[in-house]
Design a protein around this motif. Structure first.
Motif, PDB file in Angstrom:
ATOM      1  N   PHE A 270      39.558  29.508   3.489  1.00 30.08           N
ATOM      2  CA  PHE A 270      39.791  30.164   2.198  1.00 30.08           C
ATOM      3  C   PHE A 270      41.025  29.684   1.448  1.00 30.08           C
ATOM      4  CE2 PHE A 270      37.641  33.652   4.773  1.00 30.08           C
ATOM      5  CZ  PHE A 270      36.370  33.289   4.345  1.00 30.08           C
ATOM      6  N   VAL A 271      41.892  28.878   2.086  1.00 30.01           N
ATOM      7  CA  VAL A 271      43.029  28.334   1.359  1.00 30.01           C
ATOM      8  C   VAL A 271      42.487  27.477   0.211  1.00 30.01           C
ATOM      9  CG1 VAL A 271      43.247  26.254   2.796  1.00 30.01           C
ATOM     10  CG2 VAL A 271      45.269  27.184   1.647  1.00 30.01           C
ATOM     11  N   ALA A 272      43.149  27.566  -0.950  1.00 27.19           N
ATOM     12  CA  ALA A 272      42.705  26.865  -2.165  1.00 27.19           C
ATOM     13  C   ALA A 272      41.301  27.276  -2.570  1.00 27.19           C
ATOM     14  CB  ALA A 272      42.779  25.347  -1.985  1.00 27.19           C
ATOM     15  N   ALA A 273      40.923  28.507  -2.234  1.00 30.20           N
ATOM     16  CA  ALA A 273      39.581  29.023  -2.520  1.00 30.20           C
ATOM     17  C   ALA A 273      38.501  28.120  -1.947  1.00 30.20           C
ATOM     18  CB  ALA A 273      39.378  29.221  -4.018  1.00 30.20           C
ATOM     19  N   GLY A 274      38.810  27.488  -0.824  1.00 29.60           N
ATOM     20  CA  GLY A 274      37.837  26.615  -0.173  1.00 29.60           C
ATOM     21  C   GLY A 274      37.601  25.310  -0.894  1.00 29.60           C
ATOM     22  N   VAL A 278      38.813  19.055   3.267  1.00 28.06           N
ATOM     23  CA  VAL A 278      38.925  19.336   4.701  1.00 28.06           C
ATOM     24  C   VAL A 278      38.906  20.837   4.988  1.00 28.06           C
ATOM     25  CG1 VAL A 278      40.106  17.204   5.317  1.00 28.06           C
ATOM     26  CG2 VAL A 278      41.447  19.191   4.600  1.00 28.06           C
ATOM     27  N   ALA A 279      38.469  21.639   4.033  1.00 24.35           N
ATOM     28  CA  ALA A 279      38.357  23.076   4.288  1.00 24.35           C
ATOM     29  C   ALA A 279      37.429  23.318   5.475  1.00 24.35           C
ATOM     30  CB  ALA A 279      37.810  23.783   3.053  1.00 24.35           C
ATOM     31  N   GLY A 280      37.814  24.243   6.346  1.00 19.04           N
ATOM     32  CA  GLY A 280      36.922  24.628   7.427  1.00 19.04           C
ATOM     33  C   GLY A 280      35.684  25.282   6.844  1.00 19.04           C
ATOM     34  N   SER A 281      34.569  24.605   6.900  1.00 20.46           N
ATOM     35  CA  SER A 281      33.381  25.104   6.197  1.00 20.46           C
ATOM     36  C   SER A 281      32.216  25.403   7.122  1.00 20.46           C
ATOM     37  CB  SER A 281      32.940  24.088   5.136  1.00 20.46           C
ATOM     38  OG  SER A 281      32.711  22.827   5.722  1.00 20.46           O
ATOM     39  N   ARG A 282      32.240  24.876   8.341  1.00 13.46           N
ATOM     40  CA  ARG A 282      31.210  25.257   9.316  1.00 13.46           C
ATOM     41  C   ARG A 282      31.891  25.474  10.664  1.00 13.46           C
ATOM     42  NH1 ARG A 282      28.504  20.063  11.549  1.00 13.46           N
ATOM     43  NH2 ARG A 282      29.825  18.415  10.720  1.00 13.46           N
ATOM     44  N   ASP A 311      50.721  35.604  -9.630  1.00 12.82           N
ATOM     45  CA  ASP A 311      51.275  36.784  -8.956  1.00 12.82           C
ATOM     46  C   ASP A 311      51.529  36.430  -7.499  1.00 12.82           C
ATOM     47  OD1 ASP A 311      51.757  39.216  -7.665  1.00 12.82           O
ATOM     48  OD2 ASP A 311      50.342  40.323  -8.923  1.00 12.82           O
ATOM     49  N   ALA A 312      52.751  36.647  -7.037  1.00 11.66           N
ATOM     50  CA  ALA A 312      53.109  36.272  -5.669  1.00 11.66           C
ATOM     51  C   ALA A 312      52.312  37.034  -4.621  1.00 11.66           C
ATOM     52  CB  ALA A 312      54.603  36.495  -5.446  1.00 11.66           C
ATOM     53  N   ASP A 313      51.710  38.172  -4.971  1.00 12.88           N
ATOM     54  CA  ASP A 313      50.917  38.939  -4.013  1.00 12.88           C
ATOM     55  C   ASP A 313      49.485  38.425  -3.880  1.00 12.88           C
ATOM     56  OD1 ASP A 313      52.970  40.684  -3.338  1.00 12.88           O
ATOM     57  OD2 ASP A 313      52.488  42.060  -4.985  1.00 12.88           O
ATOM     58  N   THR A 314      49.056  37.556  -4.766  1.00 20.40           N
ATOM     59  CA  THR A 314      47.682  37.055  -4.735  1.00 20.40           C
ATOM     60  C   THR A 314      47.493  36.072  -3.593  1.00 20.40           C
ATOM     61  OG1 THR A 314      47.331  37.368  -7.104  1.00 20.40           O
ATOM     62  CG2 THR A 314      45.960  35.716  -6.021  1.00 20.40           C
ATOM     63  N   GLN A 315      46.395  36.242  -2.855  1.00 21.09           N
ATOM     64  CA  GLN A 315      46.078  35.347  -1.745  1.00 21.09           C
ATOM     65  C   GLN A 315      44.884  34.442  -2.028  1.00 21.09           C
ATOM     66  OE1 GLN A 315      45.587  38.495   1.214  1.00 21.09           O
ATOM     67  NE2 GLN A 315      47.493  37.851   2.191  1.00 21.09           N
ATOM     68  N   LEU A 316      44.072  34.768  -3.027  1.00 19.57           N
ATOM     69  CA  LEU A 316      42.918  33.951  -3.377  1.00 19.57           C
ATOM     70  C   LEU A 316      42.752  33.941  -4.883  1.00 19.57           C
ATOM     71  CD1 LEU A 316      40.418  32.491  -1.828  1.00 19.57           C
ATOM     72  CD2 LEU A 316      39.114  34.389  -2.778  1.00 19.57           C
ATOM     73  N   GLY A 317      42.704  32.749  -5.451  1.00 19.94           N
ATOM     74  CA  GLY A 317      42.507  32.602  -6.882  1.00 19.94           C
ATOM     75  C   GLY A 317      41.062  32.266  -7.214  1.00 19.94           C
ATOM     76  N   PRO A 318      40.810  31.843  -8.444  1.00 20.59           N
ATOM     77  CA  PRO A 318      39.453  31.551  -8.878  1.00 20.59           C
ATOM     78  C   PRO A 318      39.005  30.157  -8.451  1.00 20.59           C
ATOM     79  CG  PRO A 318      40.972  31.123 -10.650  1.00 20.59           C
ATOM     80  CD  PRO A 318      41.807  31.679  -9.528  1.00 20.59           C
ATOM     81  N   LEU A 319      37.722  29.895  -8.619  1.00 15.17           N
ATOM     82  CA  LEU A 319      37.222  28.536  -8.574  1.00 15.17           C
ATOM     83  C   LEU A 319      37.606  27.841  -9.877  1.00 15.17           C
ATOM     84  CD1 LEU A 319      33.731  29.039  -6.917  1.00 15.17           C
ATOM     85  CD2 LEU A 319      35.891  28.431  -5.856  1.00 15.17           C
ATOM     86  N   PHE A 360      36.107  33.838 -10.572  1.00 19.51           N
ATOM     87  CA  PHE A 360      36.405  34.333  -9.231  1.00 19.51           C
ATOM     88  C   PHE A 360      35.132  34.520  -8.396  1.00 19.51           C
ATOM     89  CE2 PHE A 360      40.042  35.555 -11.779  1.00 19.51           C
ATOM     90  CZ  PHE A 360      41.113  35.329 -10.936  1.00 19.51           C
ATOM     91  N   LEU A 361      35.312  34.421  -7.092  1.00 22.42           N
ATOM     92  CA  LEU A 361      34.249  34.665  -6.138  1.00 22.42           C
ATOM     93  C   LEU A 361      34.865  35.236  -4.868  1.00 22.42           C
ATOM     94  CD1 LEU A 361      31.142  34.218  -5.825  1.00 22.42           C
ATOM     95  CD2 LEU A 361      31.688  32.059  -4.701  1.00 22.42           C
ATOM     96  N   GLU A 362      34.218  36.219  -4.292  1.00 23.15           N
ATOM     97  CA  GLU A 362      34.740  36.819  -3.070  1.00 23.15           C
ATOM     98  C   GLU A 362      34.722  35.819  -1.919  1.00 23.15           C
ATOM     99  OE1 GLU A 362      33.295  41.468  -3.574  1.00 23.15           O
ATOM    100  OE2 GLU A 362      31.939  39.998  -2.675  1.00 23.15           O
ATOM    101  N   PRO A 363      35.736  35.870  -1.041  1.00 18.15           N
ATOM    102  CA  PRO A 363      35.652  35.068   0.186  1.00 18.15           C
ATOM    103  C   PRO A 363      34.453  35.525   0.995  1.00 18.15           C
ATOM    104  CG  PRO A 363      37.523  36.587   0.263  1.00 18.15           C
ATOM    105  CD  PRO A 363      36.981  36.657  -1.116  1.00 18.15           C
ATOM    106  N   THR A 364      33.676  34.575   1.463  1.00 20.50           N
ATOM    107  CA  THR A 364      32.346  34.866   1.998  1.00 20.50           C
ATOM    108  C   THR A 364      32.181  34.305   3.400  1.00 20.50           C
ATOM    109  OG1 THR A 364      31.405  34.858  -0.235  1.00 20.50           O
ATOM    110  CG2 THR A 364      29.869  34.473   1.587  1.00 20.50           C
ATOM    111  N   VAL A 365      31.528  35.092   4.248  1.00 27.69           N
ATOM    112  CA  VAL A 365      31.180  34.644   5.597  1.00 27.69           C
ATOM    113  C   VAL A 365      29.665  34.690   5.731  1.00 27.69           C
ATOM    114  CG1 VAL A 365      31.405  35.056   8.078  1.00 27.69           C
ATOM    115  CG2 VAL A 365      33.354  35.494   6.549  1.00 27.69           C
ATOM    116  N   ILE A 366      29.067  33.567   6.062  1.00 34.03           N
ATOM    117  CA  ILE A 366      27.635  33.481   6.326  1.00 34.03           C
ATOM    118  C   ILE A 366      27.453  33.207   7.809  1.00 34.03           C
ATOM    119  CG2 ILE A 366      25.505  32.210   5.852  1.00 34.03           C
ATOM    120  CD1 ILE A 366      26.542  31.661   3.063  1.00 34.03           C
ATOM    121  N   ALA A 367      26.900  34.176   8.525  1.00 36.76           N
ATOM    122  CA  ALA A 367      26.769  34.095   9.977  1.00 36.76           C
ATOM    123  C   ALA A 367      25.325  33.804  10.386  1.00 36.76           C
ATOM    124  CB  ALA A 367      27.242  35.403  10.610  1.00 36.76           C
ATOM    125  N   ASP A 368      25.161  33.542  11.682  1.00 35.99           N
ATOM    126  CA  ASP A 368      23.844  33.322  12.293  1.00 35.99           C
ATOM    127  C   ASP A 368      23.089  32.184  11.627  1.00 35.99           C
ATOM    128  OD1 ASP A 368      24.665  35.575  13.624  1.00 35.99           O
ATOM    129  OD2 ASP A 368      23.294  36.937  12.598  1.00 35.99           O
TER     130      ASP A 368
END
Length: 492
Positions: A270-274, A278-282, A311-319, A360-368
């Motif tokens: 999720f760093v740099a909104a993915g 080299v983002a960990g994607s799988r 904002d210094a409190d923000t952890q994820l920005g937009p695409l 913006f897009l929510e950080p997403t986890v796709i499992a299974d």
């Protein structure tokens, strides 16, 4: 804000609005140059190389100027942090952490230049043979939207250290810090024409790769753009370094604490909104820790603070754009349609009115997921983590290598032997063990397969911005008279 291309000023119809991706608002307007603008920029760079002071400058003087540039970047740090966060939407805390390292690349390459030795080569007979390194000439650097200043710094510092002149074509979406950096370098004393910025889109990039006076192209971007650049440069035997796409596998073994691994996985995904090659994607996760890993990663994703990048409190920005967000959402839907499970995120977050036109897009986890799923094979370039179970080490390595990309990879394990064994078996240009995204100016950066050609950073990159001349000097007092009965025992 305008382009720095001399003699190629755009008309009012040839401009591009630059957007803040967090708000959708226009924050600047720059010239939209095409082939004509690139030709003017290359002509400026060629004149500076052919008759300017930079290539002929003694190495110690060039190294000192690179050090002054590093100091000037630090002096302008706050301005650069804020501008880049506004232009590409990366949270200011991430941007500050990344850009604070930009001066290191100038200092590193200044050090390589100052310490450079010319090789003396062994040989038989009365000969002294040595080598000289010479600059290539005009070098073109094409940078992407996701890390515009850092990626530029690692290439331009090496190019300049070797005495080349440079034409920079930044992403048409994020040119602002590149333009500021050009001004900063000029104010630090870089001679006129040594670095020229041309702002434009596909036409400008294509012309730069095809230009007959450009001796080397360094490109960071999509695989198809890299393929086109490789073909264009090969036709005239120019050099190319291409850092392209990736589908980074991160293997999590059952001997590691799944909470610790999931925390590391969240950062890599999720760093740099993915939006990183080299983002960990799988994430390939061993079955005995799979459920806990997915649960922890999903909880982390849901807790990430989304908001204004400044904002210094923000952890994820937009695409970067609405188009990119649409592409990511389409891939997520394809994953679910193919049988994977949406474990977290997947939607557009509720945000204050000032940010509702942002991308913006929510950080997403796709499992299974399985290796047959589109989301497991295609680069998503968004805040999406795809999780796939595996049973044993051999299967994990096969799955990691079952992809057309080979840029980066990660391994999480407490078994030292396994860490080295698996890192060696993975086909990728860089492998992190129990960490991710850690870079240094001395570390060669670049992939294999469809992730690109050549290396950025490290001495490998430094050396590739020069060519080698070999000089053979006969030191004997007599001379060779082949046809008059002299030496006839050695001839190549």
């Amino acid at each position: 804000m305008t382009s720095t291309v001399p003699g190629a000023n755009a008309t009012s119809a040839d401009v591009r609005d630059i957007l803040n991706p967090a708000t959708g608002a226009v924050i600047a307007t720059v010239a939209e140059h095409g082939a004509t603008g690139v030709d003017a920029a290359v002509a400026t760079a060629k004149a500076a190389f052919d008759s300017g002071p930079w290539p002929a400058m003694v190495r110690s003087q060039r190294a000192r100027l690179l050090l002054r540039i590093a100091d000037a970047i630090e002096a302008n740090a706050d301005r650069l942090y804020t501008l880049e966060a506004e232009n590409n939407g990366r949270p200011i805390t991430e941007t500050r952490a990344q850009l604070s390292r930009v001066p290191e690349w100038f200092r590193y390459n200044a050090g390589l230049l100052a310490a450079q030795r010319q090789a003396v080569l062994p040989g038989d007979g009365p000969y002294l043979t040595y080598q000289e390194r010479r600059p290539l000439g005009v070098c073109g650097i094409i940078t992407p939207f996701n890390h515009p200043l850092l990626i530029l710094a690692r290439s331009v510092s090496a190019a300049l250290a070797n005495g080349n002149t440079v034409v920079v074509k930044p992403s048409e979406l994020t040119p602002l810090t590149t333009l500021v950096l050009a001004d900063v370098m000029a104010e630090a004393g870089l001679p006129d024409g040594v670095v020229t910025v041309v702002t434009g889109a596909r036409e400008a990039g294509a012309r730069l790769t095809q230009h007959p006076d450009v001796a080397k192209i360094t490109l960071t971007g999509g695989t198809e753009a890299g393929r086109a650049a490789a073909v264009a440069t090969a036709s005239r035997f120019a050099r190319v370094t291409a850092e392209l796409g990736g589908k980074t596998p991160v293997i999590v073994f059952g001997d590691v604490d799944p909470v610790v691994a999931a925390e590391g996985a969240a950062f890599s995904a999720f760093v740099a909104a993915g939006q990183s090659c080299v983002a960990g994607s799988r994430f390939l996760v061993q079955r005995n820790v799979y459920d806990r890993f997915v649960a922890t990663l999903s909880a982390r994703a849901r807790a990430i603070r989304i908001g204004d990048p400044t904002d210094a409190d923000t952890q994820l920005g937009p695409l970067i754009s609405a188009r990119q967000r649409d592409k990511v959402q389409a891939l997520m839907r394809a994953g679910v349609d193919e049988g994977a499970r949406l474990a977290a995120g997947g939607g557009v977050p509720e945000l204050p009115e000032a940010l509702r036109d942002g991308f913006f897009l929510e950080p997403t986890v796709i499992a299974d997921a399985t290796m047959a799923n589109t989301v497991a094979m295609e680069e998503i370039f968004g805040p999406v983590a795809v999780v796939i179970p595996f049973d044993d080490e051999d299967e994990a390595v096969r799955m990691a290598n079952d992809n057309r990309y080979g840029l980066g990879a990660g391994v999480w394990t407490t078994d030292v032997g396994r860490a080295h064994r698996v890192a060696s078996a993975i086909v990728a240009g860089m492998v992190w063990v129990n960490d991710h995204h850690r870079l240094e100016p001395s570390l060669p950066w670049g992939g294999v397969k469809e992730s690109g050609l050549g290396k950025d950073a490290g001495s490998e990159s430094f050396d590739d911005f020069s060519w080698i001349k070999t000089v053979v000097v006969r030191t004997a007092a007599d001379h060779v008279d082949w046809y008059g009965g002299g030496e006839t025992t050695r001839l190549n």
